[in-house]
Design an enzyme around this catalytic site. Structure first.
Site, PDB file in Angstrom:
ATOM      1  N   ASP A  83     -34.365 -32.867   6.756  1.00 14.27           N
ATOM      2  CA  ASP A  83     -35.455 -33.048   7.727  1.00 14.27           C
ATOM      3  C   ASP A  83     -36.446 -31.899   7.605  1.00 14.27           C
ATOM      4  O   ASP A  83     -36.174 -30.898   6.946  1.00 14.27           O
ATOM      5  CB  ASP A  83     -34.919 -33.194   9.161  1.00 14.27           C
ATOM      6  CG  ASP A  83     -33.990 -32.058   9.576  1.00 14.27           C
ATOM      7  OD1 ASP A  83     -33.877 -31.050   8.846  1.00 14.27           O
ATOM      8  OD2 ASP A  83     -33.369 -32.164  10.642  1.00 14.27           O
TER       9      ASP A  83
ATOM     10  N   ASN B 222     -27.503 -31.550  21.380  1.00 17.25           N
ATOM     11  CA  ASN B 222     -27.663 -32.809  22.115  1.00 17.25           C
ATOM     12  C   ASN B 222     -27.126 -33.996  21.318  1.00 17.25           C
ATOM     13  O   ASN B 222     -27.417 -35.143  21.637  1.00 17.25           O
ATOM     14  CB  ASN B 222     -29.139 -33.028  22.472  1.00 17.25           C
ATOM     15  CG  ASN B 222     -30.020 -33.162  21.240  1.00 17.25           C
ATOM     16  OD1 ASN B 222     -29.550 -33.058  20.106  1.00 17.25           O
ATOM     17  ND2 ASN B 222     -31.297 -33.401  21.453  1.00 17.25           N
TER      18      ASN B 222
ATOM     19  N   HIS C   7     -27.760 -34.654  18.132  1.00 19.82           N
ATOM     20  CA  HIS C   7     -28.605 -35.139  17.032  1.00 19.82           C
ATOM     21  C   HIS C   7     -28.004 -34.764  15.676  1.00 19.82           C
ATOM     22  O   HIS C   7     -27.229 -33.818  15.558  1.00 19.82           O
ATOM     23  CB  HIS C   7     -30.047 -34.637  17.164  1.00 19.82           C
ATOM     24  CG  HIS C   7     -30.263 -33.181  16.890  1.00 19.82           C
ATOM     25  ND1 HIS C   7     -31.192 -32.428  17.566  1.00 19.82           N
ATOM     26  CD2 HIS C   7     -29.691 -32.324  16.017  1.00 19.82           C
ATOM     27  CE1 HIS C   7     -31.181 -31.194  17.111  1.00 19.82           C
ATOM     28  NE2 HIS C   7     -30.275 -31.096  16.167  1.00 19.82           N
TER      29      HIS C   7
ATOM     30  N   GLU D 209     -32.707 -37.821  17.049  1.00 15.68           N
ATOM     31  CA  GLU D 209     -32.455 -37.323  18.398  1.00 15.68           C
ATOM     32  C   GLU D 209     -31.809 -38.428  19.234  1.00 15.68           C
ATOM     33  O   GLU D 209     -31.801 -39.597  18.833  1.00 15.68           O
ATOM     34  CB  GLU D 209     -33.802 -36.908  19.021  1.00 15.68           C
ATOM     35  CG  GLU D 209     -34.496 -35.754  18.319  1.00 15.68           C
ATOM     36  CD  GLU D 209     -33.821 -34.406  18.594  1.00 15.68           C
ATOM     37  OE1 GLU D 209     -33.223 -34.234  19.666  1.00 15.68           O
ATOM     38  OE2 GLU D 209     -33.890 -33.520  17.728  1.00 15.68           O
TER      39      GLU D 209
END
Ligand code: PGA
Length: 238
Positions: A67, A133, A135, A140
């Protein structure tokens, strides 16, 4: 049930690096997608050591970046490409045969996304960290197992956290991530998790019902998933 490999923190990075070296020896033309973030840093350090001792080579391998931020200039210290180069690629005695970063500087980002999806269509191994979280990459919460490689508009909190952490010169506007579809289509996936602060989200990812609130939970669908964690991260797994 996914059974993680649980290692003492002191042995974790060397073990992951040795496993990756083993994959490269078995398949020198390995097509591997690599993450940035804090988790893999000691693994890359160990891999550089192995490469410099001639115990592993990326010379025939293809490296694909997981990413990348949007809105940061080339060379920014927070950029994923800058960090992967500094931590691994530029330190190898022989560079990989091919490196596919994400062309976030392209005039047409849709083209950059399509290109990245294409180079990631045939991956032997995807290595992932786990976000606080849930991800993986910039997939996400709200991402699904079939979410494609795409542009993400990140929450202000995520963008500001990235700036604070990596010393970005400006606030990134979002990111481009390899999609969950490509991750799940790879021949093998490794989820790397270290530290007590990841214990609760690791438990969520591995033990609670899968769902888009924790995209990492979809990794359990993968027939060849390796979860390699340290004792601290594993503290809440029964
Ligand atoms: P970390 O990040 O390795 O820096 O903890 C993982 C992630 O957020 O994907």
């Amino acid at each position: 049930m996914t059974t993680p490999r649980i290692l003492p923190a002191a042995a974790w990075a060397d073990t992951v690096a040795a496993d990756l070296a083993e994959r490269l020896r078995a398949n020198p033309a390995l097509r591997v997608c690599l993450p940035t973030g804090a988790t893999p840093v000691p693994v890359y350090e160990a891999l550089v050591g192995l490469a410099r001792r001639d115990e592993v080579s990326f010379a025939r391998a293809t490296v694909v970046l997981l990413d990348e931020w949007l809105g940061l200039p080339p060379g920014d210290p927070a950029r994923c490409d800058t960090r992967l180069r500094a931590q691994l690629l530029d330190r190898l005695p022989v560079p990989p045969a091919a490196v596919h970063l994400i062309d976030v500087d392209a005039a047409d980002l849709d083209v950059a996304v399509a290109r990245h999806a294409a180079v990631a269509a045939d991956l032997d191994l995807v290595v992932l960290g786990l976000g606080m979280n849930g991800h993986v990459g910039f997939n996400e919460p709200g991402s699904f197992a079939d979410s494609p490689t795409r542009i993400i508009r990140l929450a202000a909190s995520s963008r500001e956290a990235a700036m604070a952490r990596y010393g970005a010169a400006s606030v990134p506007t979002g990111g481009i991530t390899l999609g969950m579809d490509r991750i799940l289509a790879a021949r093998e996936v490794w989820l790397l998790v270290t530290g007590a602060r990841k214990a609760a989200i690791l438990r969520r990812a591995l033990r609670d019902p899968e769902g888009p609130d924790c995209p990492a939970s979809y990794l359990r669908r993968h027939p060849n998933l390796g979860v390699i964690v340290d004792l601290e991260a594993a503290a809440l797994l029964s």
